[in-house]
Design a protein around this motif. Structure first.
Motif, PDB file in Angstrom:
ATOM      1  N   UNK A 213       0.857  -1.165  -0.190  1.00  0.00           N
ATOM      2  CA  UNK A 213       0.036   0.017   0.111  1.00  0.00           C
ATOM      3  C   UNK A 213       0.860   1.314   0.001  1.00  0.00           C
ATOM      4  N   UNK A 214       1.941   1.271   1.076  1.00  0.00           N
ATOM      5  CA  UNK A 214       2.766   2.530   1.202  1.00  0.00           C
ATOM      6  C   UNK A 214       3.543   2.801  -0.291  1.00  0.00           C
ATOM      7  N   UNK A 215       4.041   1.541  -0.892  1.00  0.00           N
ATOM      8  CA  UNK A 215       5.023   1.432  -1.792  1.00  0.00           C
ATOM      9  C   UNK A 215       4.257   2.074  -3.086  1.00  0.00           C
ATOM     10  N   UNK A 216       2.810   1.473  -3.086  1.00  0.00           N
ATOM     11  CA  UNK A 216       1.956   1.898  -4.300  1.00  0.00           C
ATOM     12  C   UNK A 216       1.537   3.202  -4.228  1.00  0.00           C
ATOM     13  N   UNK A 217       1.364   3.680  -3.023  1.00  0.00           N
ATOM     14  CA  UNK A 217       1.028   5.137  -3.098  1.00  0.00           C
ATOM     15  C   UNK A 217       2.257   6.176  -3.339  1.00  0.00           C
ATOM     16  N   UNK A 218       3.238   5.936  -2.738  1.00  0.00           N
ATOM     17  CA  UNK A 218       4.342   6.841  -3.142  1.00  0.00           C
ATOM     18  C   UNK A 218       4.838   6.565  -4.749  1.00  0.00           C
ATOM     19  N   UNK A 219       4.798   5.605  -5.501  1.00  0.00           N
ATOM     20  CA  UNK A 219       5.243   5.474  -6.846  1.00  0.00           C
ATOM     21  C   UNK A 219       3.986   6.363  -7.498  1.00  0.00           C
ATOM     22  N   UNK A 264       0.342  -6.838  -6.827  1.00  0.00           N
ATOM     23  CA  UNK A 264      -1.197  -6.422  -7.442  1.00  0.00           C
ATOM     24  C   UNK A 264      -1.770  -5.268  -6.569  1.00  0.00           C
ATOM     25  N   UNK A 265      -1.629  -5.521  -5.258  1.00  0.00           N
ATOM     26  CA  UNK A 265      -2.200  -4.308  -4.367  1.00  0.00           C
ATOM     27  C   UNK A 265      -1.546  -3.106  -4.944  1.00  0.00           C
ATOM     28  N   UNK A 266      -0.205  -3.212  -4.822  1.00  0.00           N
ATOM     29  CA  UNK A 266       0.745  -1.772  -4.921  1.00  0.00           C
ATOM     30  C   UNK A 266       0.062  -1.210  -6.250  1.00  0.00           C
ATOM     31  N   UNK A 267      -0.059  -1.991  -7.694  1.00  0.00           N
ATOM     32  CA  UNK A 267      -0.299  -1.398  -8.781  1.00  0.00           C
ATOM     33  C   UNK A 267      -1.695  -0.634  -8.826  1.00  0.00           C
TER      34      UNK A 267
END
Length: 444
Positions: A213-219, A264-267
């Motif tokens: 979640x955090x990585x996806x949001x940051x990217x 998947x969640x990150x994307x």
């Protein structure tokens, strides 16, 4: 004078077939718009017919190509997740996304539990294998569910049903992964006497979900800043190239997988974050349209191969118990758990029924089973593929034949004309350059 060869060049055949496929990708959605028939059904029929020809000897069985199956389905899913996130107009919020939390937090775990129990008691599968089957068949599919999802960005095609099914498909592919890992832990780590429970909770649940979640949001935020908010002359939006969304997809999935979190969640979170950085920019539509085209093309390839797998004997290991359980998963488990998840939701009963009914299974299930079988030895792998293949086939047929009349009826009941044409794109008279002007805090 040299004689002409009577055997066609395989390269030329592939080139011709690819051209036909691309043409179908562009034309079929328009042709099927008002028909009680879906694009996935047409793809299955094409695949079945193609691989039934005696000249075609290739058998695209997933168990024969486990790594290719996992990677191809993985690619299609991440493209679909980016497209799903980009087209959601609704701003993220706990109360605004109430229907999503119900489908993710109640319906999906209940579905996993019900399918697991059916697999143990009805099919005689070991608990780890049954749990893998439950985690494989519980999530709805972001790829095959396009007909019940929201429309492109800023089109206003976002009622509670379409939003719920889109956001569910976007999130539950990542939310189901802890249960896949739990099945692997029970089948591998538990048998080796390792402290699998602590590892599963701390790593597979807390770390991989949180980091995803955090990585996806940051990217997503970084790509949004580079696309919309750096000085005008160097903004990525100035390129007009929707491939930026594809870049964000691959970067998000790659970086988060490198730190062992749920890609998947990150994307999906990346797409939501990317969209939120400038919700009203026309470039959002361009990025969505490109991802949708790539997704549709890849989906058609997968389903044509799936049709070929049916011809090649994918369903041969099925018994009557397997067929009964497959029918129960689609006709009882999903509708019942979906209805339980909707208790207390402020929505019309017809909307709740549609949300409960459209638990579409597809490419995501192919990926999860391929991933599980590639990481855990299972004696009855062919049987699992047959069960999952049957559920996907039945879902494509059942949901594909009902989606058009049901969604058109829903539109009419809410005062929308399902035959209305989409609003025209802005012309040169309406300055698109205004999107590059500084935006207000509210727009951001």
């Amino acid at each position: 004078m040299a004689a002409f060869s009577t055997a066609p060049d395989p390269y030329i055949l592939v080139l011709t077939g690819t051209g036909v496929l691309i043409a179908l990708v562009a034309w079929l959605p328009l042709a099927l718009k008002r028909l009680p028939l879906s694009l996935p059904i047409v793809c299955l029929v094409i695949g079945y017919a193609l691989f039934s020809l005696p000249q075609v000897t290739f058998e695209p069985l997933p168990m024969a190509y486990p790594v290719v199956t996992e990677r191809l389905s993985e690619f299609v899913v991440i493209i679909a997740l980016m497209g799903a996130g980009l087209k959601i107009d609704r701003v993220f919020g706990w109360r605004r996304w109430a229907v999503t939390w119900r489908l993710i937090g109640l319906t999906m775990p209940l579905s996993i539990a019900a399918i697991t129990l059916l697999a143990v008691w009805g099919l005689g599968l070991p608990w780890p294998v049954a749990l893998l089957l439950g985690a494989t068949l519980a999530p709805t599919d972001p790829v095959l569910a396009s007909d019940v999802q929201v429309g492109p960005p800023k089109t206003g095609e976002e009622d509670e049903v379409r939003f719920g099914l889109t956001s569910e498909a976007g999130m539950n592919d990542g939310a189901a992964f802890p249960f896949v890992h739990l099945a692997l832990a029970l089948g591998l780590l538990g048998s080796a006497g390792k402290p699998w429970a602590l590892h599963w909770v701390t790593i597979n649940v807390l770390w991989e979900i949180g980091a995803g979640v955090l990585g996806g949001y940051a990217i997503g935020w970084i790509f949004g800043w580079l696309t919309f908010h750096v000085p005008v002359e160097s903004r990525l939006a100035k390129t007009g190239d929707g491939l930026i969304a594809l870049a964000a997809t691959f970067v998000s999935y790659g970086l988060t997988e490198l730190i062992h979190s749920y890609g998947f969640l990150a994307v999906f979170v990346t797409a939501l974050s990317f969209r939120h950085t400038h919700r009203s920019h026309d470039f959002q539509r361009e990025m969505h349209d490109l991802t949708e085209q790539i997704e549709r093309l890849a989906m058609m390839v997968v389903l044509i191969l799936f049709g070929g797998a049916l011809v090649s004997g994918l369903l041969a290991p099925l018994s009557w118990r397997d067929v009964t359980v497959a029918l129960a998963i689609l006709l009882i488990v999903r509708p019942l758990t979906g209805a339980l998840g909707m208790i207390g939701l402020r929505a019309a009963w017809s909307e709740k029924l549609i949300l409960a009914f459209f638990g579409i299974r597809g490419v995501g299930s192919i990926y999860y089973l391929a991933f599980g079988l590639n990481h855990m030895p299972v004696q009855d792998g062919d049987r699992l593929w047959a069960i999952v293949g049957l559920v996907i086939l039945l879902s494509v047929l059942m949901h594909g034949l009902t989606v058009t009349p049901i969604m058109r009826t829903l539109d009419r009941s809410q005062g929308r004309d399902p035959d209305a044409e989409e609003e025209p794109e802005p012309t040169e008279a309406s300055p698109a350059r205004s999107n590059d002007a500084p935006t207000s805090a509210a727009a951001r």
